[in-house]
Design an enzyme around this catalytic site. Structure first.
Site, PDB file in Angstrom:
ATOM      1  N   TYR A   3       0.843  -1.209   0.000  1.00 33.32           N
ATOM      2  CA  TYR A   3       0.000   0.000   0.000  1.00 33.32           C
ATOM      3  C   TYR A   3       0.879   1.260   0.000  1.00 33.32           C
ATOM      4  CZ  TYR A   3      -3.751   3.176   1.597  1.00 33.32           C
ATOM      5  OH  TYR A   3      -4.676   4.201   1.728  1.00 33.32           O
ATOM      6  N   ASN A  54     -14.158  -0.876  13.597  1.00 33.22           N
ATOM      7  CA  ASN A  54     -14.045  -2.048  14.487  1.00 33.22           C
ATOM      8  C   ASN A  54     -14.570  -1.738  15.883  1.00 33.22           C
ATOM      9  OD1 ASN A  54     -12.929  -3.729  12.595  1.00 33.22           O
ATOM     10  ND2 ASN A  54     -10.995  -4.053  13.674  1.00 33.22           N
ATOM     11  N   ASP A 101       3.371  -1.240  12.312  1.00 35.15           N
ATOM     12  CA  ASP A 101       2.260  -0.346  12.669  1.00 35.15           C
ATOM     13  C   ASP A 101       2.851   1.002  13.132  1.00 35.15           C
ATOM     14  OD1 ASP A 101      -0.879  -1.049  13.494  1.00 35.15           O
ATOM     15  OD2 ASP A 101      -0.052   0.701  14.514  1.00 35.15           O
ATOM     16  N   GLN A 145      -0.170   3.836  20.682  1.00 34.82           N
ATOM     17  CA  GLN A 145       0.064   4.470  19.373  1.00 34.82           C
ATOM     18  C   GLN A 145      -1.028   5.500  19.109  1.00 34.82           C
ATOM     19  OE1 GLN A 145      -1.154   1.413  19.890  1.00 34.82           O
ATOM     20  NE2 GLN A 145      -2.066   0.461  18.104  1.00 34.82           N
TER      21      GLN A 145
END
Ligand code: NAD
Ligand code: UDP
Length: 310
Positions: free
Chosen positions: A143, A188, A270, A207
């Site tokens: 991506y 989510n 991440d 994060q």
């Protein structure tokens, strides 16, 4: 104005189609329905100047248009990692096909780029001049590097062929018409809270991300297309930063849910922090987000409640 929106049946694309139709433009929506669906644009069929085509942007296409919004690409890590080679093809071959079309018909073309071009950023907040910290061989690279290559193509077509381009770098955006199973954090958490399931915090939740409500984002994209001061790239997002744990707690409070927070393994690469510097957007577009997180969640929750009960 006649406009092509690739990925027009997706979350952001469908809102762009809707706004353009409301403004009286003709809209051609092109989508392969990988993550988007016809339901997102079903209400637009009443507009005589709306057309929907099933097509994959990796194959060339021809239409006479004045504007192209290139939105086609899965945006959720779950979906773009499902078939990573296809994700690269969508970004790179999709950009080549859209740019080739723009060159032939003299259309202005906007690329939906992403904050992911900054990777796991060492500069905070991120300015457009920051060149990023992307792992080119990691699981997010299909991506991140696909989108970086698309930006390269946009600027090369601009320099070599005088194609009239605009590039926006979109930061995490949420709102109605996100697929409930999209897999990104806001959808989510809302869906889990509504169902009374545990909220899945990846890592320890320290994060950070900055969350933009869809209406603010779409306004900035439309303004970017129609201004002549810069081709970009322009950061678009909400600069208010939250930890993922703070987001989870806010969602629980607003849904009125007693779900628990559970920690799950952190996906590889991440990014630890994300926050746009939007000085350029403020200056060039006269724009800044109006909808803050609490209000945006208030507007998104009823949509998800309805979507999961269908
Ligand atoms: P989405 O997954 O809801 O929409 C993407 C749309 O593109 C879907 O309708 C999908 O079916 C379509 N598509 C995917 N591959 C295609 C292909 N090969 N040919 C034709 N259509 C294809 O995601 P979104 O959130 O609406 O994202 C739209 C664009 O904005 C994407 O390019 C994404 O990278 C970019 N973006 C979004 C965010 C965000 O937070 N929403 C952040 C950064 C960048
Ligand atoms: N995340 C999470 N739980 C989830 C989904 C995501 O903790 O159920 C985290 C994810 O690891 C990341 C952040 O939330 O740190 C944002 O993830 P998202 O998929 O929304 O988009 P990203 O900004 O990473 O592309």
């Amino acid at each position: 104005m006649k406009t092509l929106v690739t990925g027009g049946a997706g979350f952001l694309g469908s809102h762009i189609c809707e706004r353009l139709l409301e403004q009286g433009h003709e809209v051609i929506c092109l989508d392969n329905f990988f993550t988007g669906n016809k339901q997102n644009v079903a209400h637009l069929k009443d507009y005589a100047n709306f057309e929907l085509f099933r097509h994959d942007v990796i194959d060339p296409f021809k239409v006479e248009v004045d504007r192209i919004y290139n939105m086609a690409c899965p945006a959720s890590p779950v979906h773009y990692q499902y078939n990573p080679i296809k994700t690269v093809k969508t970004s790179v071959m999709g950009a080549i096909n859209c740019l080739g079309l723009a060159k032939r018909v003299g259309a202005r073309i906007l690329q939906a780029s992403t904050s992911e071009v900054y990777g796991d950023p060492e500069i905070h907040p991120q300015t457009e001049s920051y060149r990023g910290n992307v792992n080119p061989i990691g699981t997010r690279a299909c991506y991140d590097e696909g989108k970086r290559c698309a930006e390269t193509l946009f600027f090369d077509y601009h320099r070599e062929n005088q194609v009239d381009v605009r590039v926006v770098r979109i930061f995490n955006t949420y709102g109605p018409r996100m697929a409930p199973d999209d897999g990104r954090v806001v959808s989510n958490f809302i869906v889990q809270a509504l169902k009374g399931e545990d909220l899945t915090i990846y890592g320890d939740g320290s994060q950070t991300r900055s969350f933009c409500f869809v209406d603010d984002l779409v306004e900035a994209i439309l303004r970017t297309m129609e201004q002549d001061e810069t081709v970009g790239p322009i950061n678009i997002g909400n600069p208010v930063e939250f930890t993922i744990r703070e987001l989870a707690e806010q969602v629980l409070k607003q849904v009125g849910s007693s779900s628990k927070l559970v920690e799950m393994p952190l996906p590889s690469d991440d990014p630890t922090q994300r926050k746009p510097d939007i000085s350029l957007a403020k200056k060039v577009l006269g724009w800044e987000p109006k909808v803050q997180l609490a209000e945006g969640l208030e507007r998104a929750i009823p949509y998800f409640r309805d979507a999961i009960s269908r």
